[in-house]
Motif scaffolding. Sequence first.
Motif, mmCIF file in Angstrom:
data_model
loop_
_atom_site.group_PDB
_atom_site.id
_atom_site.type_symbol
_atom_site.label_atom_id
_atom_site.label_comp_id
_atom_site.label_asym_id
_atom_site.label_seq_id
_atom_site.Cartn_x
_atom_site.Cartn_y
_atom_site.Cartn_z
ATOM 1 N N GLY A 16 0.808 -1.208 0.000
ATOM 2 C CA GLY A 16 0.000 0.000 0.000
ATOM 3 C C GLY A 16 0.839 1.254 0.000
ATOM 4 N N ALA A 17 1.940 1.251 0.748
ATOM 5 C CA ALA A 17 2.823 2.412 0.792
ATOM 6 C C ALA A 17 3.450 2.656 -0.578
ATOM 7 N N ALA A 18 3.845 1.587 -1.243
ATOM 8 C CA ALA A 18 4.426 1.733 -2.577
ATOM 9 C C ALA A 18 3.404 2.311 -3.555
ATOM 10 N N LEU A 19 2.151 1.876 -3.439
ATOM 11 C CA LEU A 19 1.094 2.396 -4.311
ATOM 12 C C LEU A 19 0.838 3.864 -4.047
ATOM 13 N N ARG A 20 0.755 4.245 -2.769
ATOM 14 C CA ARG A 20 0.457 5.652 -2.428
ATOM 15 C C ARG A 20 1.545 6.602 -2.901
ATOM 16 N N ALA A 21 2.759 6.086 -3.039
ATOM 17 C CA ALA A 21 3.857 6.937 -3.503
ATOM 18 C C ALA A 21 3.625 7.424 -4.929
ATOM 19 N N THR A 22 2.711 6.789 -5.678
ATOM 20 C CA THR A 22 2.440 7.186 -7.071
ATOM 21 C C THR A 22 1.258 8.140 -7.173
ATOM 22 N N TRP A 23 0.569 8.424 -6.091
ATOM 23 C CA TRP A 23 -0.639 9.237 -6.160
ATOM 24 C C TRP A 23 -0.320 10.728 -6.239
ATOM 25 N N ASP A 24 -1.149 11.438 -7.001
ATOM 26 C CA ASP A 24 -1.032 12.897 -7.133
ATOM 27 C C ASP A 24 -2.304 13.523 -6.548
ATOM 28 N N TYR A 25 -2.141 14.373 -5.538
ATOM 29 C CA TYR A 25 -3.295 14.933 -4.834
ATOM 30 C C TYR A 25 -3.678 16.329 -5.318
ATOM 31 N N SER A 26 -2.951 16.881 -6.264
ATOM 32 C CA SER A 26 -3.160 18.287 -6.621
ATOM 33 C C SER A 26 -4.593 18.580 -7.072
ATOM 34 N N GLN A 27 -5.144 17.740 -7.944
ATOM 35 C CA GLN A 27 -6.498 17.990 -8.452
ATOM 36 C C GLN A 27 -7.563 17.682 -7.400
ATOM 37 N N ILE A 28 -7.406 16.578 -6.686
ATOM 38 C CA ILE A 28 -8.428 16.187 -5.726
ATOM 39 C C ILE A 28 -8.490 17.146 -4.549
ATOM 40 N N LYS A 29 -7.373 17.782 -4.196
ATOM 41 C CA LYS A 29 -7.389 18.783 -3.126
ATOM 42 C C LYS A 29 -8.307 19.941 -3.478
ATOM 43 N N THR A 30 -8.275 20.334 -4.735
ATOM 44 C CA THR A 30 -9.156 21.425 -5.180
ATOM 45 C C THR A 30 -10.614 20.998 -5.105
ATOM 46 N N GLU A 31 -10.885 19.751 -5.472
ATOM 47 C CA GLU A 31 -12.276 19.246 -5.467
ATOM 48 C C GLU A 31 -12.836 19.173 -4.057
ATOM 49 N N VAL A 32 -12.081 18.593 -3.128
ATOM 50 C CA VAL A 32 -12.620 18.439 -1.772
ATOM 51 C C VAL A 32 -12.709 19.783 -1.057
ATOM 52 N N ALA A 33 -11.830 20.721 -1.410
ATOM 53 C CA ALA A 33 -11.902 22.061 -0.826
ATOM 54 C C ALA A 33 -13.180 22.764 -1.264
ATOM 55 N N ALA A 34 -13.570 22.562 -2.535
ATOM 56 C CA ALA A 34 -14.814 23.155 -3.038
ATOM 57 C C ALA A 34 -16.019 22.553 -2.326
ATOM 58 N N LEU A 35 -15.999 21.235 -2.115
ATOM 59 C CA LEU A 35 -17.096 20.592 -1.380
ATOM 60 C C LEU A 35 -17.175 21.123 0.053
ATOM 61 N N ASN A 36 -16.031 21.347 0.646
ATOM 62 C CA ASN A 36 -15.994 21.824 2.027
ATOM 63 C C ASN A 36 -16.566 23.232 2.141
ATOM 64 N N ARG A 37 -16.258 24.082 1.154
ATOM 65 C CA ARG A 37 -16.767 25.461 1.194
ATOM 66 C C ARG A 37 -18.282 25.505 1.101
ATOM 67 N N THR A 38 -18.874 24.552 0.419
ATOM 68 C CA THR A 38 -20.331 24.530 0.266
ATOM 69 C C THR A 38 -21.021 23.652 1.313
ATOM 70 N N GLY A 39 -20.238 23.149 2.279
ATOM 71 C CA GLY A 39 -20.817 22.337 3.339
ATOM 72 C C GLY A 39 -21.190 20.936 2.916
ATOM 73 N N LYS A 40 -20.625 20.464 1.804
ATOM 74 C CA LYS A 40 -20.988 19.147 1.291
ATOM 75 C C LYS A 40 -19.909 18.086 1.536
ATOM 76 N N LEU A 41 -18.841 18.475 2.217
ATOM 77 C CA LEU A 41 -17.805 17.504 2.513
ATOM 78 C C LEU A 41 -18.064 16.915 3.892
ATOM 79 N N GLY A 42 -18.410 15.659 3.931
ATOM 80 C CA GLY A 42 -18.725 15.008 5.200
ATOM 81 C C GLY A 42 -18.804 13.508 5.020
ATOM 82 N N ASP A 43 -19.561 12.868 5.885
ATOM 83 C CA ASP A 43 -19.644 11.416 5.887
ATOM 84 C C ASP A 43 -20.123 10.871 4.547
ATOM 85 N N ALA A 44 -21.137 11.483 3.969
ATOM 86 C CA ALA A 44 -21.697 10.967 2.712
ATOM 87 C C ALA A 44 -20.692 11.063 1.578
ATOM 88 N N ALA A 45 -19.961 12.174 1.516
ATOM 89 C CA ALA A 45 -18.974 12.349 0.449
ATOM 90 C C ALA A 45 -17.845 11.331 0.581
#
Length: 355
Positions: free
Chosen positions: A230-259
């Motif tokens: 799992g650690a080897a797999l995570r080393a290949t992940w890029d979070y740049s785009q998903i950080k923007t997506e979850v930040a947008a959900l958080n600003r609108t109050g939609k980031l939570g258990d369901a998301a």
Amino acid sequence: MAANPTAARTAKPAVQDATDASELASDILGKTTSLFMAGPRPHAAEQLDLYDSIFARLTAQVGADKLAELSTALASVERAPYATARQLAVHGDVRVAAPMLAKAAVLTERDLAEIIKTGSQAHLVAIAVRKQVTEKLTDLLIARGFPAVRMALVQNLTARFSEDGYRSLFKSAERDEELAEKLGQRTDLPAKLSRAFVAAASDAARAKFIKSAPLAAKATLQATPTRSPGAALRATWDYSQIKTEVAALNRTGKLGDAAVNRYVATGDFPAVIASLALLADVAIEVIEALMDDHRIDDLLVACKGSRLSWATTSMVMRGRPGCAPVPAEDLEEYRKRFDKLSLSEAQWKTRHGMK
């Protein structure tokens, strides 16, 4: 009227009077202690109360050296006068307190727990070397965070630890070679936590731990991988785009258990990690490190601190890429821990107790 020179020469200074009184009290205290130690065993309750009253008067008039002598004597007695023992145990001078804290049978678990909450490192070390220190007390001692206390506890083979207690010790030992070496010598270590430690510890701490481990456990520990798939797999992940997506959900109050539930269901674990990091107010690297098997307990805490439900938390735990499946019986134990854990405690541990 002129002062009487004879009276002036014969009058004793107040300091001298105090010294004389202290010496007299010390002498009486020594004789009273000898009388108590030579008396019947056990003493009757009425006798103990009487000695408590006498000691209370005398101990207020003597110095720490005499109190330390009294503490050493009474600590060896199974039924010492309780009030006196309690008074000596909470004394600020560790020379006085240590004999009582280390040996006195008359002190209750509640007494010791109260002292642990406010005592100095030296006071806590004295408690840590007691025979048969209970899980409740070892949890409290470890929580104070003193290195010398952890070391004393690990070397006390009669001390008993909860799984959480051992987990904390292992975490401290990941970068502490000496603690790792002493921890490895214990024969009551949970095998699962031992393997997790070997996978996570520094090279030096791992080597010390395995070298000192019992012969029967060495082969298994030496075969434990130090870097998970799992650690080897995570080393290949890029979070740049998903950080923007979850930040947008958080600003609108939609980031939570369901998301988070949706992200797990679709296997989007970079999004799960980014979401938990934002909800828990920690760096992505902190949450990412919790996705390995040896950090699953910490992952549970982070999910609780992020206000996830147990249903979503269990999905996160079971869905971690590259990790071993969580046995059903272990999952039930995790559920109990999740329900017992308070939100405030989980948030504090996630923000301040994880790395």
